[in-house]
Design an enzyme around this catalytic site. Structure first.
Site, PDB file in Angstrom:
ATOM      1  CG  ASP A   1      -1.723   1.240   1.390  1.00 50.06           C
ATOM      2  OD1 ASP A   1      -2.472   1.578   0.463  1.00 50.06           O
ATOM      3  OD2 ASP A   1      -1.587   1.908   2.441  1.00 50.06           O
TER       4      ASP A   1
ATOM      5  CG  ASP B   1      -1.858   2.702   6.362  1.00 45.18           C
ATOM      6  OD1 ASP B   1      -2.274   3.758   6.892  1.00 45.18           O
ATOM      7  OD2 ASP B   1      -2.184   2.351   5.216  1.00 45.18           O
TER       8      ASP B   1
ATOM      9  CG  ASP C   1      -1.733   7.623   0.269  1.00 47.87           C
ATOM     10  OD1 ASP C   1      -0.848   8.457   0.056  1.00 47.87           O
ATOM     11  OD2 ASP C   1      -2.591   7.310  -0.589  1.00 47.87           O
TER      12      ASP C   1
END
Length: 363
Positions: free
Chosen positions: A13, A171, A15
Site C-alpha cells: 500500500d 496500514d 499512503d
C-alpha cells in the site's frame, strides 16, 4: 510463516504505509470543513482510513451536512491534498524495503485505494520510485476498491503469481481486510497506533517497516545490520528536553516525528548552546484512560549523565536498534537500556555511522 504456500511476491500500500501522507494531510479536511462552519470528528475520520475518495466524500457530505455535491467536494479538496503531497516523505524503512526487494529480484507491486493518476504523482515525487515500481495500481483500475480484494488479485495477476503466494503490507484495517479476502498473507503496520488492537485479522502487526523480517515469510533477509544496529535514513525533528523526556514540537507533518517511529534509536542532538550530544532515544506509546500518548525518552550515550533540562533540542536520528522490550519489570528495562547504550556508542564511533558526523545538519 503462516499458511502452506511460500511467499514469492509482495504487494505494498502507499499512503500511511510507504509515505507519511496520512500525517501530512490530517488537517486538510479540517480546513475545508472550517469554510462551512463545521468541525472535524477525528474518531469518525479515523474509521474512514483506507476508504476510496469516491466513497468517503459521499459519507463526509452526509455526516457534516455540507451544501455541496460530491463533485464540488472533490474540486475543493483535491488541490489542498496535492499541495501537501509535494512534501510527502518516505516513512522509516520504506526505501530500505523497496530497494531490498528490487535488488533480490522479488516481484512487488503498489496497490492503492487512490486513483491511479494520484498514485503516480506521489511516486514521481520520490527519488527512484518510478524505476522501482513497474506495477502501479489505483482503485479506478478495478471494479471495487478495498476492502474488496479486487486490487490485490489484479496485482497478483500482473506479477504472474498465485494470490496465496503474495504478502500484503498495509496500514489500514480496510486494506488488511482486502488482503485477507484475497487469500493473501498480511502484515499490518497501523498508521494510527491507537488502532493497533483492531488488527487481529492480520497475520502479524508491526510498529514500523524497520521491524519487518522478510525471512519470516521465506523471502531473502536484510543484510544491513552492523553489530546490532541498523543504519537508517536520517530522521530530523525538534523538541523540548526536560528531565530525560523530550516533548516533541508540533511539526507540519513533513518535519515531525512519524508515529511509526517506535523502539530504540540513536543519533545526535544539538542543544541551545550548539553542543553536539550522542544520544539514545526510546519511543513508546503510553495507554491512558482515553487515548495513547507518545513518550520519548532521551539519554546521553557518553559524557555527563544528564543534559541541561528545559533545552530546545534538535534531533538527528541515524540508527535503529529494535523495538521496546515486552518485559515489565524495571530491572529488565534498565538492563536493556544499558545494553542499547553500549550498542549506540559503538555504532556512533564506527565507520558505518561516522559519515553522518561530517555532514551533520539540523533543522
Amino acid at each position: 510463516m503462516n499458511g502452506d504456500a511460500a511467499v514469492s511476491a509482495v504487494i505494498l500500500d502507499m499512503d500511511g504505509t510507504l509515505l507519511n501522507t496520512e500525517l501530512l494531510t490530517k488537517d486538510v479536511l479540517k480546513d475545508l470543513l472550517a469554510r462551512y462552519g463545521k468541525e472535524v470528528d477525528y474518531k469518525k475520520e479515523g474509521m474512514r482510513l483506507g476508504v476510496t475518495h469516491k466513497e468517503s466524500r459521499i459519507a463526509i457530505i452526509k455526516d457534516y451536512d455540507l451544501p455541496i455535491s460530491p463533485e464540488q467536494f472533490t474540486e475543493e479538496i483535491m488541490p489542498m491534498y496535492r499541495e501537501k503531497w509535494l512534501l510527502a516523505q518516505a516513512l522509516p524503512g520504506a526505501n530500505r524495503l523497496i530497494k531490498h526487494l528490487h535488488s533480490k529480484k522479488v516481484p512487488f507491486a503498489l496497490a492503492s485505494n487512490s486513483i491511479t493518476k494520484n498514485v503516480e504523482a506521489k511516486v514521481s515525487h520520490q527519488p527512484g520510485w518510478s524505476k522501482y515500481f513497474s506495477i502501479v495500481l489505483g482503485s479506478d483500475q478495478v471494479k471495487s476498491g478495498k476492502p474488496s480484494p479486487d486490487i490485490f488479485l489484479e496485482a497478483a495477476n500482473r506479477m504472474g503469481v498465485n494470490a496465496a503466494c503474495c504478502l500484503v503490507i498495509e496500514d489500514s484495517l480496510t486494506g488488511v481486510k482486502a488482503g485477507k479476502a484475497a487469500g493473501m498473507k498480511v502484515v499490518a503496520v497501523p498508521s494510527l497506533p491507537s488502532e493497533s488492537n483492531d488488527f487481529s485479522v492480520a497475520d502479524i502487526v508491526l510498529h514500523s517497516l524497520l521491524e519487518l523480517q522478510p525471512e519470516v515469510w521465506g523471502l531473502p533477509p536484510f543484510e544491513d545490520w552492523v553489530d546490532g544496529a541498523l543504519p537508517i535514513e536520517p530522521i530530523y525533528f525538534r523538541g523540548l528536553y526536560r528531565n530525560g523526556l523530550l516533548h516533541e514540537f508540533a511539526g507540519d507533518g513533513a518535519s515531525g516525528l512519524p508515529d511509526q517511529v517506535f523502539g530504540f534509536y540513536f543519533g545526535w542532538a544539538k542543544d541551545e548552546s550548539s553542543n553536539i550530544l550522542k544520544i539514545l532515544m526510546s519511543v513508546k506509546w503510553d495507554g491512558g484512560s482515553c487515548s495513547l500518548k507518545k513518550v520519548i525518552n532521551i539519554c546521553l550515550v557518553d559524557g555527563s549523565n544528564e543534559a541541561t533540562s528545559d533545552q530546545d533540542m534538535q534531533i538527528m536520528l541515524v540508527g535503529y536498534i529494535g523495538r521496546q522490550s515486552n518485559k515489565e519489570n524495571s530491572a529488565s528495562e534498565k538492563e536493556l537500556l544499558e545494553e542499547n547504550k553500549v550498542i549506540a556508542k559503538g555504532a556512533l564511533d564506527s565507520s558505518a555511522f561516522t559519515n553522518h558526523s561530517s555532514t551533520r545538519s539540523f533543522l
